[in-house]
Design an enzyme around this catalytic site. Structure first.
Site, PDB file in Angstrom:
ATOM      1  N   GLU A 114      -2.873   6.402  48.685  1.00 23.83           N
ATOM      2  CA  GLU A 114      -3.493   5.520  47.678  1.00 23.83           C
ATOM      3  C   GLU A 114      -2.577   5.353  46.479  1.00 23.83           C
ATOM      4  OE1 GLU A 114      -6.846   7.950  46.588  1.00 23.83           O
ATOM      5  OE2 GLU A 114      -7.043   8.511  48.683  1.00 23.83           O
ATOM      6  N   LYS A 146      -1.597   5.713  42.686  1.00 26.02           N
ATOM      7  CA  LYS A 146      -2.037   6.589  41.608  1.00 26.02           C
ATOM      8  C   LYS A 146      -2.195   5.689  40.384  1.00 26.02           C
ATOM      9  CE  LYS A 146      -1.025  11.050  39.494  1.00 26.02           C
ATOM     10  NZ  LYS A 146      -1.218  10.695  38.102  1.00 26.02           N
ATOM     11  N   ASP A 201      -2.957   4.384  36.777  1.00 29.51           N
ATOM     12  CA  ASP A 201      -2.709   5.024  35.489  1.00 29.51           C
ATOM     13  C   ASP A 201      -3.865   4.745  34.533  1.00 29.51           C
ATOM     14  OD1 ASP A 201      -1.305   6.564  33.795  1.00 29.51           O
ATOM     15  OD2 ASP A 201       0.247   5.091  33.334  1.00 29.51           O
ATOM     16  N   TYR A 220     -11.961   7.460  43.929  1.00 29.23           N
ATOM     17  CA  TYR A 220     -11.015   8.096  44.848  1.00 29.23           C
ATOM     18  C   TYR A 220     -11.492   9.407  45.473  1.00 29.23           C
ATOM     19  CZ  TYR A 220      -9.575  10.391  40.469  1.00 29.23           C
ATOM     20  OH  TYR A 220      -9.554  11.062  39.282  1.00 29.23           O
ATOM     21  N   LYS A 234       5.337  10.741  42.189  1.00 27.37           N
ATOM     22  CA  LYS A 234       5.443  10.037  40.899  1.00 27.37           C
ATOM     23  C   LYS A 234       6.552   9.007  40.936  1.00 27.37           C
ATOM     24  CE  LYS A 234       4.114  11.406  37.036  1.00 27.37           C
ATOM     25  NZ  LYS A 234       3.091  10.887  36.107  1.00 27.37           N
ATOM     26  N   CYS A 248      31.317 -13.152  10.736  1.00 29.32           N
ATOM     27  CA  CYS A 248      31.486 -12.635  12.101  1.00 29.32           C
ATOM     28  C   CYS A 248      31.942 -11.175  12.060  1.00 29.32           C
ATOM     29  CB  CYS A 248      32.502 -13.479  12.860  1.00 29.32           C
ATOM     30  SG  CYS A 248      32.967 -12.734  14.435  1.00 29.32           S
ATOM     31  N   CYS A 263      35.723 -10.961  13.414  1.00 29.43           N
ATOM     32  CA  CYS A 263      36.906 -11.578  12.793  1.00 29.43           C
ATOM     33  C   CYS A 263      36.665 -12.020  11.357  1.00 29.43           C
ATOM     34  CB  CYS A 263      37.389 -12.757  13.637  1.00 29.43           C
ATOM     35  SG  CYS A 263      36.289 -14.183  13.560  1.00 29.43           S
ATOM     36  N   CYS A 298      29.894 -17.536  15.784  1.00 31.18           N
ATOM     37  CA  CYS A 298      31.116 -17.374  14.992  1.00 31.18           C
ATOM     38  C   CYS A 298      31.902 -18.672  15.095  1.00 31.18           C
ATOM     39  CB  CYS A 298      31.938 -16.207  15.553  1.00 31.18           C
ATOM     40  SG  CYS A 298      33.680 -16.276  15.103  1.00 31.18           S
ATOM     41  N   CYS A 305      39.031 -15.607  17.580  1.00 29.10           N
ATOM     42  CA  CYS A 305      38.229 -14.415  17.265  1.00 29.10           C
ATOM     43  C   CYS A 305      38.464 -13.379  18.369  1.00 29.10           C
ATOM     44  CB  CYS A 305      36.754 -14.805  17.170  1.00 29.10           C
ATOM     45  SG  CYS A 305      35.640 -13.393  17.193  1.00 29.10           S
TER      46      CYS A 305
HETATM   47  S1  IVH Z   1      -7.175  12.492  43.405  1.00 36.54           S
HETATM   48  C1  IVH Z   1      -8.164  16.744  43.530  1.00 36.54           C
HETATM   49  N1  IVH Z   1      -6.487   9.963  43.620  1.00 36.54           N
HETATM   50  O1  IVH Z   1      -4.311  11.388  38.734  1.00 36.54           O
HETATM   51  C2  IVH Z   1      -7.643  15.400  43.445  1.00 36.54           C
HETATM   52  N2  IVH Z   1      -6.240  11.017  41.511  1.00 36.54           N
HETATM   53  O2  IVH Z   1      -3.327  14.578  38.196  1.00 36.54           O
HETATM   54  C3  IVH Z   1      -8.029  14.717  42.216  1.00 36.54           C
HETATM   55  N3  IVH Z   1      -5.426   9.552  39.743  1.00 36.54           N
HETATM   56  O3  IVH Z   1      -6.726  13.386  37.224  1.00 36.54           O
HETATM   57  C4  IVH Z   1      -7.396  13.471  41.977  1.00 36.54           C
HETATM   58  N4  IVH Z   1      -5.273   7.732  40.956  1.00 36.54           N
HETATM   59  O4  IVH Z   1      -6.972  10.880  37.010  1.00 36.54           O
HETATM   60  C5  IVH Z   1      -6.568  11.030  42.805  1.00 36.54           C
HETATM   61  N5  IVH Z   1      -5.956   7.732  43.933  1.00 36.54           N
HETATM   62  C6  IVH Z   1      -6.059   8.794  43.141  1.00 36.54           C
HETATM   63  C7  IVH Z   1      -5.704   8.724  41.773  1.00 36.54           C
HETATM   64  C8  IVH Z   1      -5.806   9.875  40.987  1.00 36.54           C
HETATM   65  C9  IVH Z   1      -5.118   8.251  39.757  1.00 36.54           C
HETATM   66  C10 IVH Z   1      -5.324  10.454  38.560  1.00 36.54           C
HETATM   67  C11 IVH Z   1      -6.576  11.247  38.277  1.00 36.54           C
HETATM   68  C12 IVH Z   1      -6.161  12.673  38.285  1.00 36.54           C
HETATM   69  C13 IVH Z   1      -4.672  12.596  38.137  1.00 36.54           C
HETATM   70  C14 IVH Z   1      -4.015  13.693  38.919  1.00 36.54           C
END
Ligand code: IVH
Length: 672
Positions: free
Chosen positions: A115, A117, A119, A227, A316, A410, A413, A427, A433
C-alpha cells in the site's frame, strides 16, 4: 406533536442523497450536481431537522462542525497503535523478507499487501452498532485524543455503516490526509487574503484534526484511507488483509485503490519502484510504501516488537520537501547576459540529492515569495525536476533579514544592467563580459552543441581565467603543452582533450548553428533553419521576411538571428572557426512539409539502441519538436526501461506511448 411520517421519510431521503454526493465529490472526485444544488439539499435537511427536532449524530448536517470543546478527552487504545519499522533501500526489504521467512522456518514465497504510505495523521474510528461513536488520534500509541467532533466533518468517513449489524463493535484505523489540490487551494486563498500560508499538507491535516472548534476543521477538505482493523466484537472477518480491505470498501469505508497483493518480495520491490515513479501523479502526498504480510494467521505467528509489528515494513521514499535556510543570494550572468538570482542554501538532502543552491529565476519570483536573506524556506525536488524554493516559513523568526537587491552593475564586468522585457535584466556589455564569454564557451562545447568531450564547465572557467582562451575560436588553437601545464591536468587527459577538439570539427550544421549561441535559437530552431536554407551562407544573408517563413521562427527570433549575423565580430568568428577546419556535410533542403511537422514528442527512460541526443536529432529532422515534459499537447511519448513519472503522466492523459523498437521502425519508415 408527533412528526409526520412524510417529513421523516424526506429527512432520511435527504441524508441518503447528501451522503451519496459526498462520496462522489470527495472519494471519487466526480461530482454529479453543482455545489449550489448540494448546498440547497443540506439547507433543506438542516431546516427540517431543526424544525422537528430530528437531528441525529449520524446526520450529514453534523459535518459542518459544532461548538468548541474546552479540551480534548483522553482515549486509551484497547489495542496499542503501533508504528512501522522503516527501510530505505531494496536490499533492506529483501533482508526483511529473509528475516521473517527464517522466523517462520518456511522458505515459501510470502504474500504481501502493498500500500502507499500516505503522509498524514493516524486515527482510530470506533463503530458501535454501525454508528461512528468515537474517533481518536494515535497519540503516543497507548493514549490518544478524542477527535470525534473533527473526524465527523470528513466527508469520506461514514457516520453510519448500514451493512453492520446491531450488537457489534469494530475499530478501523487509517490515515487522515489533505490532498494536493485541497492544499493548493487553501494556500492560494491564504496568499490572496494575506494570511499565514500552510507549510505542507501533512502539517495542515495534523493541525486541522486537533482543533477544539470543529467548525475550523470543516473548512479543510480532509480525506481518509483505512489501512487496518483494531478491536472487533461480533464479526467474522476474512483471514487475509486484502479481503478485509475489500470488505471495508463494500461497507463504504475509504480504502486506497492503489493497494495491491503481491507474491514474493521481488514483486513487492517492483510495486515500490512503480509507486515511486507514479508518486507525482498521485492526488496526495506519500512518503513511501508499506508491505504487510497478507495472511492474518502468519501475522499473529510473527507478533511484534516493543513498538512495531514484525510482519510489516515501511519502504521510505526520499522526502520531496525539506526546510532549510537561505544563506545568501548571488547574481549569475548567463550566456546572453541575463542576470539571474541564485539562492545559496544551507545544504539539504531532498528528493534524493543534496541541494546547496537553487535558481530564483528573476526578481519577480523573489517578491512573489517575499524572500529575504536569512529566511527559512521549503525546498522541493520532486522526481527529476530542478529543485525550487516553494515558500518562506516562519518569516517572523528571521531576526536579521536582509533584503535582496538587484546589483547596481554587472557582477562580472561592472557594465550597466538594462531591463529587458517584463521581468529580465541583462548585462549590456555583450561578449566582452567575462561571465558571458565563459558561458558561451561552455555552451559551445556542450554535448548538444559541438560535443567536445572533456571540456566541461570547470575547465572552461580555468582556461578563461588563465587567459588561454578568450573566444570559442581559441579552443582550436590550444596545444597539448598548454593544456598539460594546467593544474589537475595530466599529459594523457591533455592528449584526449586535443583529440576530442579535433573530432568536434566534423560536425553537423544544426549543431554548429546551435553552438553559436544565437539568442532563442535552440536545437529545434537550428534544425528548422538548416532544413529550410540548406547551408550557412543563405542563413547569414537571410532578411527578416525570409526568416519568418521558417517553421518555428517568429518576428522576435528572426530579429535575434538578424542581429547576430549583421555583427562583424560574429562573422569574423565564424570565418575563424571554419578556417580551423570545422566542416559539416551538405544538407538537402526540405521545402515540402516534413513527416512529423508540428508533432510534439517526449523521450523518457533509457534508450538502449541509440543515444538520446541522436533520437532527438532524428525526430527534429522529421520536423517534430522534442519536449522535456509531458503535457496535454504531447503527441507521442517514447518510453524506454526505467521510465518514471513522465510515463505515468502520459498514461494518465491517455497520450500515445511507444517503445524504442516501435520508435526506430517509425523513424526508419518516415526517413525512407
Ligand atoms: S500500517 C501496525 N499502513 O505510517 C501498522 N500505516 O509509522 C500500523 N501510514 O502511524 C500502520 N499509510 O500513520 C500503515 N498504508 C499504511 C499507512 C500507514 C500511512 C502511517 C501511519 C503510521 C505510520 C507508521
Amino acid at each position: 406533536m408527533a412528526v409526520p411520517e412524510k417529513i421523516k421519510q424526506e429527512v432520511l431521503e435527504l441524508r441518503r442523497q447528501i451522503e451519496h454526493h459526498n462520496r462522489l465529490y470527495h472519494s471519487l472526485d466526480a461530482p454529479e450536481i453543482p455545489d449550489a444544488d448540494y448546498d440547497a439539499l443540506l439547507a433543506r435537511l438542516e431546516a427540517l431537522e431543526g424544525a422537528h427536532g430530528l437531528a441525529t449524530s449520524d446526520s450529514p448536517t453534523q459535518r459542518v462542525g459544532s461548538e468548541p470543546l474546552a479540551k480534548f478527552r483522553q482515549v486509551t487504545h484497547e489495542l496499542a497503535m503501533l508504528s512501522l519499522d522503516k527501510v530505505s533501500n531494496e536490499q533492506a526489504l529483501q533482508d526483511f523478507d529473509t528475516r521473517i521467512k527464517k522466523r517462520l522456518a518456511d522458505e515459501a514465497p510470502l504474500e504481501y499487501s502493498c500500500e502507499p504510505k500516505v503522509d498524514g495523521v493516524a486515527v482510530s474510528l470506533l463503530y458501535e452498532d454501525g454508528l461512528l461513536t468515537r474517533a481518536a488520534t494515535r497519540g503516543d500509541g497507548i493514549t490518544g485524543e478524542d477527535v470525534t467532533h473533527n473526524v465527523k466533518t470528513i466527508k469520506d468517513v461514514p457516520l453510519r455503516i448500514e451493512a453492520i449489524q446491531k450488537g457489534t463493535r469494530i475499530e478501523v484505523r487509517g490515515e487522515i490526509f489533505l490532498g494536493k489540490k485541497g492544499f493548493a487551494s487553501l494556500n492560494a486563498r491564504a496568499e490572496r487574503e494575506g494570511t499565514k500560508v500552510f507549510v505542507n499538507p501533512r502539517n495542515t491535516a495534523a493541525g486541522a484534526i486537533r482543533q477544539l472548534d470543529s467548525r475550523n476543521t470543516a473548512k479543510i477538505p480532509l480525506q481518509m484511507y483505512c489501512y487496518s482493523v483494531g478491536v472487533t466484537t461480533g464479526f467474522d472477518l476474512p483471514v487475509r488483509l486484502s479481503e478485509i480491505f475489500d470488505t471495508l470498501a463494500s461497507w463504504g469505508l475509504p480504502v486506497n485503490p492503489e493497494r495491491s497483493t503481491e507474491l514474493g518480495i521481488a514483486s513487492c520491490q517492483d510495486y515500490c519502484m512503480k509507486l515511486l515513479a507514479r508518486r507525482n501523479a498521485l492526488e496526495y502526498e506519500i512518503d513511501g510504501a508499506v508491505l504487510k504480510v497478507n495472511d492474518l494467521e502468519i501475522q499473529k505467528q510473527l507478533g511484534q516488537n516493543a513498538k512495531s509489528p514484525r510482519w510489516a515494513m515501511a519502504y521510505k521514499f526520499p522526502a520531496e520537501e525539506k526546510s532549510t535556510k537561505v544563506l545568501d543570494v548571488e547574481f549569475q550572468v548567463g550566456r546572453t547576459g541575463t542576470i539571474t538570482p541564485v539562492a545559496r542554501l544551507d545544504p539539504v538532502f531532498v528528493g534524493g540529492v543534496t541541494v546547496s543552491n537553487t535558481t530564483l529565476h528573476n526578481m519577480d519570483e523573489i517578491s512573489r515569495l517575499g524572500l529575504r536573506i536569512g529566511d527559512s524556506v521549503i525546498v522541493r525536488r520532486a522526481g527529476d525536476v530542478i529543485p525550487k524554493i516553494v515558500r518562506v516559513i516562519n518569516a517572523e523568526k528571521n531576526k536579521k533579514p536582509k533584503a535582496i537587491k538587484l546589483p547596481a552593475s554587472c557582477p562580472a564586468c561592472g557594465s550597466v544592467i538594462e531591463k529587458d522585457g517584463e521581468v529580465l535584466y541583462r548585462c549590456s556589455a555583450g561578449i566582452t563580459c567575462p561571465a558571458q564569454r565563459k558561458e558561451s564557451i561552455k555552451h559551445f562545447a556542450s554535448r548538444a552543441a559541438m560535443d567536445i568531450e572533456g571540456l566541461g564547465d570547470k575547465l572552461v572557467e580555468q582556461l578563461v581565467d588563465e587567459a588561454l582562451i578568450e573566444s570559442v575560436a581559441d579552443i582550436y588553437r590550444l596545444s597539448i603543452e598548454q593544456l598539460a601545464s594546467l593544474e589537475r591536468m595530466g599529459a594523457k587527459s591533455a592528449e584526449n582533450l586535443i583529440s576530442a577538439i579535433e573530432r568536434s570539427k566534423q560536425t553537423g550544421l544544426p549543431r554548429f548553428l546551435f553552438a553559436l549561441g544565437i539568442r532563442e535559437v535552440g536545437e529545434a530552431t537550428a534544425m528548422s533553419l538548416v532544413n529550410h536554407y540548406g547551408d550557412l551562407l543563405p542563413i547569414i544573408s537571410a532578411d527578416l521576411e525570409s526568416l519568418e517563413q521558417v517553421a518555428d521562427v517568429g518576428p522576435i527570433v528572426a530579429q535575434h538571428i538578424r542581429n547576430f549575423f549583421i555583427n562583424k565580430d560574429n562573422l569574423k568568428l565564424i570565418a575563424d572557426l571554419q578556417k580551423s577546419g570545422i566542416r559539416w556535410p551538405q544538407v538537402e533542403t526540405t521545402s515540402t512539409s516534413l513527416a512529423l511537422q508540428g508533432q510534439i514528442y517526449v523521450l523518457t527512460g533509457t534508450l538502449e539502441r541509440l543515444p538520446r541526443s541522436e533520437a532527438k536529432a532524428k525526430l527534429q529532422a522529421l520536423g517534430a519538436k522534442v519536449a522535456g515534459s509531458v503535457s496535454r499537447n504531447t503527441d507521442v511519448v517514447v518510453a524506454g526501461p526505467g521510465a518514471g513519472s513522465k510515463l505515468a503522466r502520459a498514461e494518465e492523459l491517455g497520450i500515445k506511448i511507444i517503445n524504442e523498437g516501435e520508435f526506430l521502425d517509425l523513424i526508419a519508415t518516415l526517413s525512407e
